[in-house]
Each structure stands twice: as C-alpha cells, then as structure tokens.
Scaffold this motif. Sequence first.
Motif: not given
Length: 164
Positions: A9-21
């Motif tokens: 879940t943390a990795l998914l959140w991090g990837n989502s944040l990276k994509a948004d950034l």
Amino acid sequence: MRLLAECHTALLWGNSLKADLLKSKKLGYLVLLAVMVTLAAGLMLFLVDPNIQSPMDGIWSAWVTMTHVGFGDVVPVSFLGRLLAAGLILFGLVFFSLFTALVSVVLIGRNMDALGLGVRRIEQETGDIQTGEERILAELARLHERMALLEQQLSSGADQSQFK
C-alpha cells in the motif's frame, strides 16, 4: 503478511505521489533552475576561488552548499567565493521551501479531489431529498384540497350518510 500488505500500500501511494509530482510543470522548472544555478555558481566558484581546483569541484561545492549538507571537503576561502557561497545558502533555503510547498500543494490537491467527490455525492443526495420533499408537499397540497372539498360538502348539507 499484514506488514507485506502495508508495504505494498505504501509503495502504491508513493508511486501515485511520484506520478502526481511529475505532472507538475512547476516542479520541473524548479529543478531545472536549481541545476542551472548549481552549474553556474560552481563554474563561478572555480573562476574566483583559488581553493577550488576544478570545475567539478566548484559544482560539487555549490551543490553541497545549496543543499546545506556542508561536507567541508571543498570550501571557498576567498571573499568572493564565500560571498557566492552565502548566496547559494540563501538560494538553497528558498529552493527547498518552494519544493516543500509544491509537494504540499500536490498532496492537498489530491485531498481536495477526494473532498470534491464527497461534496458532489452530498449535493446529489440533497437533491434527491429535495425532490422527495417536493413530492410529499405536492401530495399534502392535494390531500388538503380534497379535505377542503369534503369539509365544504359536509357544511353544505350534503348527505352525511355517504361519509360513514
């Protein structure tokens, strides 16, 4: 097993944040500005300070100064070199403040999107309630008219036996 799920879940959140950034053009401009300032200031340090032996040492010193790491392995010793380093320190403060602000904007924007969905759902439910209330009020008005007609018939002396 639960720890593995939490890590996923943390990795998914991090990837989502990276994509948004990465979608943010402002962040790209900020990083480009930091790279340009690092390169320019590093070359200037090489030119004005006798302790900086190569352009790469100047760029390294500029980067270490701007990021506030301060290893101390390559340090300007001349007045102009130290003045330039002081400017880099201030630029680094501004750069990291802006970087933090941009990340905050992305995170808040994600929450606002979720909030917007909730608000739209509430507005839809409110509209459904209002429609239901309008139907109830229309039915009450119709019943009120029927009662008024019945009362009128009763008071006009109509045959009361038909209402029993």
